[in-house]
Scaffold this active site. Sequence first.
Site, PDB file in Angstrom:
ATOM      1  CE  LYS A 180      -1.492   2.873   2.669  1.00  0.00           C
ATOM      2  NZ  LYS A 180      -1.441   4.293   2.307  1.00  0.00           N
ATOM      3  CD  GLU A 256      13.785   0.422   8.293  1.00  0.00           C
ATOM      4  OE1 GLU A 256      14.295   1.644   9.011  1.00  0.00           O
ATOM      5  OE2 GLU A 256      14.516  -0.518   8.214  1.00  0.00           O
ATOM      6  CB  CYS A 291      13.746   8.659   7.263  1.00  0.00           C
ATOM      7  SG  CYS A 291      14.404   7.498   6.292  1.00  0.00           S
ATOM      8  CD  GLU A 390      11.090  12.456  10.482  1.00  0.00           C
ATOM      9  OE1 GLU A 390      10.263  12.217  10.648  1.00  0.00           O
ATOM     10  OE2 GLU A 390      12.122  11.961  10.063  1.00  0.00           O
TER      11      GLU A 390
END
Length: 486
Positions: A180, A256, A291, A390
């Site tokens: 997905k 992750e 990331c 982040e």
Amino acid sequence: MWHEERLFINGELRDADGGATFDNINPATEEVIGVSADASQQDFDDAITAARSAFDLGDWSTDVSLRVRCLEQLHDALQDHVEELSALTVAEVGATQMACSSIQVVEPLKIIPFYIDVAQNYEWRTDLGISETLGGECQRWVEKEPVGVLAAITPWNVPNQINLAKIIPALAAGCSVVLKPAPDTPWTGLALGKLIAEHTDFPPGVINIVTASDPAAGSILTTDDRVDMISFTGSTETGKKVMEAASGNITKVFLELGGKSALIVLDDVEDFSMVAATAAFGMATVCGQGCALSTRLLLPHSRYEEAVEAIANMMGAVPPGDPSDAGTMMGPLISARQRDRVERYVQSAIDEGAKVVCGGKRPEGFNRGFFYEPTLITDVDNSMTVAQEEIFGPVLVAIPFDDDDDAIRIANDSIYGLSGAVFSGDDQRAISVAKRVRTGTMSINGGVWYGADVPFGGYKQSGIGREMGVAGFEEHLETKAFSKPT
Ligand code: NAD
């Protein structure tokens, strides 16, 4: 433009149940480039059913030569379509052509031959010999088996890389998969379905690709007991929801997640050109939406001003531009939502007393597209929001430190532990600092750790498990022990 807008379920390219579609937006132009099938819950259910049957009833899970043949065909098909995939990635992701010739398209294709080789040479059976235990003499051995049906949920920032890193080791291990992709980047995912349908012998149901406009539509994949493992890449916030949902069936999770990695510059660095290039170009390649990028610059007090000047100059040399132009090094952010987020964080830094020394705004001369200037923020303390959270945009923060111990303390003062870098005039000194940073990967003096054979993943809230490398293959295996009387 070459693309696919239909779902790929049970070996067939098909419209969503009910025929719904959603728009795909080019982030550089804000234009609708086309539509994608908007899957219903029934479509997800069909995909899980197909993956379950392919795993339980077909040869895929046991026939390594079938897997190798299909993966080789997919690799050939992808290589024959690099130009088409690159054009699509420029249009859908806002990736530059330069990025497409590396991390966005070309490099990820190397994942396939690597895992073909791993599957062919893997020690699937280990003999434990004869043992006399509990009064009986038995021959024992251990076999590795694929985990089963994998639900793979991916983000939009480097979709070809992440989609392939998710599905290829799983397929090579013998799993069947429901992929997905993120709603922002459906075509890069669906292109895999098109190539598999048109150029390979993958048995129906072994790989299914389902796109939907609602980001959380795929949550059914995290609660369905026919799914054996969930492999998720995305934000830590969503990762927590996935883990919680998976706990209902004790489904194995592989995560992750986010990062806030530190680039540590020790005080014996001779000049800052390599540091500045690493910081500026790393960020430009994906417009800061990576990331594993080092977004906290840890600079020695004694050389803070010198380092900031070199880095700011280099960042000024990579202005954003039209990603379809071959000379452009930095494209737009993925969406208006992502640009709003970046603007909020930069404002929060200013509010908390930090200084914007470069960028900090939308570039002049663009009346469309989600562009944002490369931004360097100084006078940052590691406790500030902009140093802890982040941002996922082209924003670096510069934090001063006293000595090596202080740098390590600051680097580790984060909920994340994904990656990082150390620069020093002395490799050994850099390595000893890198060893004390609690992250899954570290670059020493500009070393590149990315590669199909290199395990990648995070400590702490950056994730659970490793993707890529042999470790990334073994994540998709169960271990079964056998014993029989001699
Ligand atoms: P996100 O968490 O919003 O979404 C990731 C995926 O999860 C998307 O496909 C989304 O549709 C889906 N999703 C959203 N809610 C869900 C739910 N409740 N259940 C199941 N699926 C759900 O992340 P994003 O904005 O797409 O990507 C950016 C984030 O991804 C950043 O935090 C970044 O650090 C992280 N990321 C991590 C890595 C890594 O390897 N560690 C790589 C790339 C991106």
